[in-house]
Design a protein around this motif. Sequence first.
Motif, PDB file in Angstrom:
ATOM      1  N   GLN A 185     -20.210   7.521 -11.019  1.00  0.00           N
ATOM      2  CA  GLN A 185     -19.958   6.091 -11.143  1.00  0.00           C
ATOM      3  C   GLN A 185     -18.454   5.835 -11.121  1.00  0.00           C
ATOM      4  O   GLN A 185     -17.672   6.590 -11.707  1.00  0.00           O
ATOM      5  CB  GLN A 185     -20.562   5.544 -12.440  1.00  0.00           C
ATOM      6  CG  GLN A 185     -20.353   4.053 -12.662  1.00  0.00           C
ATOM      7  CD  GLN A 185     -20.979   3.201 -11.563  1.00  0.00           C
ATOM      8  OE1 GLN A 185     -22.138   3.365 -11.238  1.00  0.00           O
ATOM      9  NE2 GLN A 185     -20.189   2.303 -10.988  1.00  0.00           N
ATOM     10  N   VAL A 186     -18.046   4.752 -10.427  1.00  0.00           N
ATOM     11  CA  VAL A 186     -16.632   4.444 -10.222  1.00  0.00           C
ATOM     12  C   VAL A 186     -16.210   3.271 -11.110  1.00  0.00           C
ATOM     13  O   VAL A 186     -16.947   2.288 -11.253  1.00  0.00           O
ATOM     14  CB  VAL A 186     -16.353   4.127  -8.742  1.00  0.00           C
ATOM     15  CG1 VAL A 186     -14.899   3.733  -8.534  1.00  0.00           C
ATOM     16  CG2 VAL A 186     -16.719   5.322  -7.872  1.00  0.00           C
ATOM     17  N   TYR A 187     -14.999   3.384 -11.689  1.00  0.00           N
ATOM     18  CA  TYR A 187     -14.449   2.346 -12.570  1.00  0.00           C
ATOM     19  C   TYR A 187     -12.998   2.067 -12.170  1.00  0.00           C
ATOM     20  O   TYR A 187     -12.351   2.893 -11.517  1.00  0.00           O
ATOM     21  CB  TYR A 187     -14.478   2.793 -14.037  1.00  0.00           C
ATOM     22  CG  TYR A 187     -15.846   3.186 -14.540  1.00  0.00           C
ATOM     23  CD1 TYR A 187     -16.663   2.278 -15.198  1.00  0.00           C
ATOM     24  CD2 TYR A 187     -16.306   4.498 -14.361  1.00  0.00           C
ATOM     25  CE1 TYR A 187     -17.918   2.650 -15.668  1.00  0.00           C
ATOM     26  CE2 TYR A 187     -17.553   4.877 -14.828  1.00  0.00           C
ATOM     27  CZ  TYR A 187     -18.366   3.949 -15.478  1.00  0.00           C
ATOM     28  OH  TYR A 187     -19.603   4.315 -15.938  1.00  0.00           O
ATOM     29  N   THR A 188     -12.498   0.931 -12.599  1.00  0.00           N
ATOM     30  CA  THR A 188     -11.079   0.624 -12.399  1.00  0.00           C
ATOM     31  C   THR A 188     -10.286   0.842 -13.692  1.00  0.00           C
ATOM     32  O   THR A 188      -9.064   0.738 -13.690  1.00  0.00           O
ATOM     33  CB  THR A 188     -10.891  -0.838 -11.933  1.00  0.00           C
ATOM     34  OG1 THR A 188     -11.589  -1.708 -12.828  1.00  0.00           O
ATOM     35  CG2 THR A 188     -11.406  -1.027 -10.519  1.00  0.00           C
ATOM     36  N   GLU A 189     -11.018   1.148 -14.803  1.00  0.00           N
ATOM     37  CA  GLU A 189     -10.344   1.388 -16.076  1.00  0.00           C
ATOM     38  C   GLU A 189     -10.289   2.888 -16.353  1.00  0.00           C
ATOM     39  O   GLU A 189     -11.239   3.633 -16.117  1.00  0.00           O
ATOM     40  CB  GLU A 189     -11.075   0.685 -17.229  1.00  0.00           C
ATOM     41  CG  GLU A 189     -11.190  -0.819 -17.072  1.00  0.00           C
ATOM     42  CD  GLU A 189     -12.419  -1.209 -16.266  1.00  0.00           C
ATOM     43  OE1 GLU A 189     -13.279  -0.326 -16.032  1.00  0.00           O
ATOM     44  OE2 GLU A 189     -12.498  -2.365 -15.841  1.00  0.00           O
ATOM     45  N   GLU A 190      -9.166   3.331 -16.918  1.00  0.00           N
ATOM     46  CA  GLU A 190      -8.973   4.750 -17.237  1.00  0.00           C
ATOM     47  C   GLU A 190      -9.757   5.132 -18.483  1.00  0.00           C
ATOM     48  O   GLU A 190      -9.943   4.329 -19.404  1.00  0.00           O
ATOM     49  CB  GLU A 190      -7.469   5.020 -17.457  1.00  0.00           C
ATOM     50  CG  GLU A 190      -7.137   6.467 -17.706  1.00  0.00           C
ATOM     51  CD  GLU A 190      -5.649   6.684 -17.881  1.00  0.00           C
ATOM     52  OE1 GLU A 190      -5.231   7.850 -17.973  1.00  0.00           O
ATOM     53  OE2 GLU A 190      -4.892   5.676 -17.916  1.00  0.00           O
TER      54      GLU A 190
END
Length: 638
Positions: free
Chosen positions: A309-314
């Motif tokens: 799954q891809v996120y923009t938050e670290e």
Amino acid sequence: MTDEIYETPSTTPNFRTELAAQLAELVPEAIADGKVDVEKLKELLDDDVADGVERFGLFWPGKKRAMRAAQEPTTATLKPDFENSKDWDTTKNVFIEGDNLEVLKILQKHYHAKIKMIYIDPPYNTGKDFVYPDNYKEGLDTYLEWTRQVNEEGKKLSTNADTEGRYHSNWLNMMYPRLKLARNLLTEDGVIFLSIDENEVGHLRQMLDEVFGESNFVAQLAVLNNPRGRAQDKHFATNHEYVLVYSKRELPSGALSIAKPREQLEAEYPYEDERGMYRTLGLRNSHREFGRFNRPNLYYPLYVDSDGQVYTEESADRTEVFPIWNDGFEGCWTWGRPKATAESESLVGRVAGGRMQIFVKEYAEGARRKLKSLLSEKEHTTDSGQRAFNDLFGGTGKIFQAPKSPFLLADFVEAGTGEGDIVLDFFAGSGSTAHAAWLAQLRDGGARRWIAIQLPEPTPAGSVARDAGFETIADISRERLRRAGEAVSADLAAEQSLDSGFRAFVLTDTNFSKWKVSSDVDRNQLEQHLFDLRESSSADDASTDDLLTEILLKQGYSLTERIAPVDVAGLNLRSVGDGIVLAYLNEHVKPTLEQLRAVVDEDPARLIVLEDAFQGDDQLKTNLAQLCKSKGIELWTA
């Protein structure tokens, strides 16, 4: 007709009169004393008028007469055939037994510009299969005389042998008026498919260029219908035929594409999640002329967890990924950060080429493909069509010879139509097109409606069909559709339903005596006709349903309106469309004003009363008209 009472028209639309009216609206200068001034029209068009001596086009003996045949109104109607119908009360499909020229005229009132797709497989003019009874003066009478001959004496029309002096002209005269009428029925984005072989393909294409317009030619397809070829042919073993495709108006690119088959989708879309099958495309821009150096806003980190799954938050448990090439070049993403945040569920991360990369999910949903101009699949052949037909009849002998493959026609139906669209076939044969409409729903879930028209051409004495109890081709077609509907229903998913029924109708003369006499009848016949009208203006053997069907058709209603008997104040009426229309059609029982007042209080949009029901009481008729006017109800008589 008065301001309060509308009279049901006796005939189908008069296209010559309507065309003149359209010209008067468009070019009033070309109308003089109520007539079209052709010379003035030429003067107004000037350079757009073709040279009178040298003209381009297809010409043949009888063409003008054939055009008049299309324009000539008819008093003919359709008679409900409840016995041969299936699911009469619920179905939206229609099967009509009769000469298609007359039936196409009858359909003009309601179905004008409502048919999304037409498919026809007309007689190919091989010298053996020309059976349509055309007589331009007598029209319906010719058809009725022919069908009586068939029923009583077993007679059949002669074929259009190639030894005839006007072999091609006869065929063109048969096709031309039918195509003119067919075009009127198509929606603005409608399309027509026509099967034909080499005997008339050249002439037919020229005719279609004229009827539909050369710019609306879509394709000339070749179908591998007989892989073995016809060994009896003189020079080459012919193993193909053609399908000509024309549209009502120019279509956008890809308008006739179809869904890709499951096996192709599985190969092209190897992944699957809860939304469906998908394939992946790299999110990183594949062109090195774009990168961090000139698209800095598209260079940012994305983060992938252990499930991809891809996120923009670290986050500590997520892998950071930048759009960097294997050689270290700092590229860029094709999406900006706001879109990646909003649509992160459409992104997936996985290791490829030795490093973690980000991909976009492209779902198979809505994936389409264009049909090829050479249709050569096994399921497109005549053998496939014969097997599909024989399977429905238990594999018995050839009840019907060489039916079209319903799988081929399902491709056309799927390409040309969608949910709720109407498909028309006015050379129905064994019913392959209607079967195909059901198969198309099996493929894409879109329920279509269909209208099939078939001449009651007798089956040959001693044939497999006749021995099986089928007197006519129309009998075969209806039985095929009963069986095909059951077969396709059994294959549908549990949550789907199929309208596997059809309303059957038979072409017949008008039920109203007052509409039967033509303008050129001789004096003695006219006197007898007027004498007959003293008794009744409707036929003695016409049922209420017969009368109602004709009235509704000529007033512009469809053949699948919801109709039910209702009782109002002791009057037996018919309710159309859940009470939108109420009809009282009993000429033998004169209603009282109080009964009619109760009917008006039901507040229909339209009330239809048989003229003879008033039994000459003009005061009753006038009072009813005033009651209707006070309630805003249209009052129609017939």
